[in-house]
Design an enzyme around this catalytic site. Structure first.
Site, PDB file in Angstrom:
ATOM      1  N   GLU A  35      -4.707  -1.490  -1.001  1.00  0.00           N
ATOM      2  CA  GLU A  35      -4.729  -2.332  -2.194  1.00  0.00           C
ATOM      3  C   GLU A  35      -6.142  -2.435  -2.770  1.00  0.00           C
ATOM      4  O   GLU A  35      -6.313  -2.446  -4.000  1.00  0.00           O
ATOM      5  CB  GLU A  35      -4.171  -3.724  -1.881  1.00  0.00           C
ATOM      6  CG  GLU A  35      -2.687  -3.740  -1.547  1.00  0.00           C
ATOM      7  CD  GLU A  35      -1.799  -3.271  -2.691  1.00  0.00           C
ATOM      8  OE1 GLU A  35      -2.283  -3.176  -3.841  1.00  0.00           O
ATOM      9  OE2 GLU A  35      -0.617  -2.991  -2.439  1.00  0.00           O
ATOM     10  N   TYR A 118      -2.827 -10.953  -6.703  1.00  0.00           N
ATOM     11  CA  TYR A 118      -1.996  -9.776  -6.497  1.00  0.00           C
ATOM     12  C   TYR A 118      -2.137  -9.240  -5.073  1.00  0.00           C
ATOM     13  O   TYR A 118      -1.143  -9.026  -4.367  1.00  0.00           O
ATOM     14  CB  TYR A 118      -2.338  -8.664  -7.496  1.00  0.00           C
ATOM     15  CG  TYR A 118      -1.719  -7.359  -7.075  1.00  0.00           C
ATOM     16  CD1 TYR A 118      -0.354  -7.136  -7.256  1.00  0.00           C
ATOM     17  CD2 TYR A 118      -2.464  -6.390  -6.414  1.00  0.00           C
ATOM     18  CE1 TYR A 118       0.248  -5.971  -6.807  1.00  0.00           C
ATOM     19  CE2 TYR A 118      -1.875  -5.226  -5.966  1.00  0.00           C
ATOM     20  CZ  TYR A 118      -0.527  -5.023  -6.166  1.00  0.00           C
ATOM     21  OH  TYR A 118       0.057  -3.877  -5.702  1.00  0.00           O
ATOM     22  N   ASP A 136       1.583  -6.955 -10.895  1.00  0.00           N
ATOM     23  CA  ASP A 136       0.439  -6.184 -11.356  1.00  0.00           C
ATOM     24  C   ASP A 136       0.644  -5.841 -12.832  1.00  0.00           C
ATOM     25  O   ASP A 136       1.592  -6.301 -13.480  1.00  0.00           O
ATOM     26  CB  ASP A 136       0.223  -4.941 -10.492  1.00  0.00           C
ATOM     27  CG  ASP A 136       1.271  -3.856 -10.726  1.00  0.00           C
ATOM     28  OD1 ASP A 136       2.308  -4.129 -11.368  1.00  0.00           O
ATOM     29  OD2 ASP A 136       1.057  -2.720 -10.261  1.00  0.00           O
TER      30      ASP A 136
END
Length: 288
Positions: A35, A118, A136
């Site tokens: 991520e 997120y 997102d």
């Protein structure tokens, strides 16, 4: 079950890309690293760097034991190298606060360096199987078109989480798939510029399509030109430092031929201010 959930789940199970972080056994640390890397970087560039990173530092404690300069060097050409420093700091925090285990709790994740709404929810959902809305840019575009009937989403905000929450089934596994499917749909079908409505599983329900694709103001900020920018100068300085690491480089030798000496000095100063470089005795080097 919410109206969008069933078609999204069926579509995702048939068409989802085979990506490392979606494979069985890919742990929370790998998910967290992926991520960080995926922020502002395309998937195809991330995969080889992710694999090399996890080979070198398979646990947070492994990364925490390394010098920050090693993290920045390993980051290579992924761009926005502050992410490497943030990931290193997060690894230290995971080691020191959580016994080396990536936390599951969203609030604990949010307390780590470099982690926002997120990323915290993505780790909790995709690594641990908890039920949270994960939003997102791609998800926001899908919701804007399918639910609101507009071409582009408005500014991001907390309301996005509530809007995605309304689309999640109660079942944990199904909710995780819907989160992933909405992002996947926005990434490869409901794209910003050339949406493939003929293969979209939500085309029949899409308010934007059913309204005749009304145009809307493009609210996306356009990125400044890279060529000749301060970003390019910063990148050139970082390249010199990565290639020399762990050796320091004389300050006056760092991109000495840069066409704009004022921009060169500004780039060096900004990297020092960001903690991505250090200077001492007229030498410049990666953080130690």
């Amino acid at each position: 079950m919410p109206a969008l959930a069933a078609p999204l789940i069926a579509w995702y199970r048939d068409t989802a890309r085979d990506l490392p972080w979606r494979r069985a056994g890919f742990g929370a640390w790998g998910t967290l690293v992926s991520e960080f890397m995926l922020q502002q970087t395309p998937v195809n560039r991330v995969i080889p760097h992710l694999e090399a990173w996890l080979d070198r530092w398979p646990t947070p404690a492994d990364l925490a034991a390394a010098a920050p300069a090693e993290a920045v060097t390993q980051w290579a050409n992924l761009g926005y190298p502050r992410r490497a420093l943030w990931l290193h700091r997060a690894a230290v925090e995971i080691r020191d606060r959580h016994d080396g285990i990536v936390p599951r709790d969203v609030e604990a994740l949010l307390a780590l360096t470099g982690i926002g709404d997120y990323t915290a929810r993505a780790v909790a959902v995709f690594a641990y199987g908890d039920r949270h809305p994960v939003v997102d840019t791609n998800t926001r575009r899908v919701l804007a078109r399918v639910v609101d009937g507009v071409a582009q989403a408005g500014p991001p905000g907390k309301a996005d989480l509530a809007r995605m929450e309304a689309q999640l089934p109660a079942d944990l596994t199904a909710a995780a798939i819907v989160n992933a499917a909405a992002m996947e749909l926005g990434a490869i079908v409901c794209t910003a510029r050339s949406p493939k409505c003929d293969v979209c599983p939500l085309s029949a329900q899409c308010a934007w399509r059913n309204a005749g694709y009304p145009a809307s103001e493009d609210r996306r900020r356009r990125q400044a030109k890279y060529e000749g920018s301060d970003r390019q100068a910063r990148g050139a300085v970082m390249k010199v430092l990565r290639e020399a690491a762990p050796t320091a480089v004389p300050l006056d030798a760092v991109i000495a031929d840069w066409p704009d000496p004022v921009q060169r000095d500004r780039a060096i100063d900004s990297l020092i201010a960001d903690g991505l470089a250090e200077a001492a005795d007229a030498m410049l080097f990666l953080p130690r």
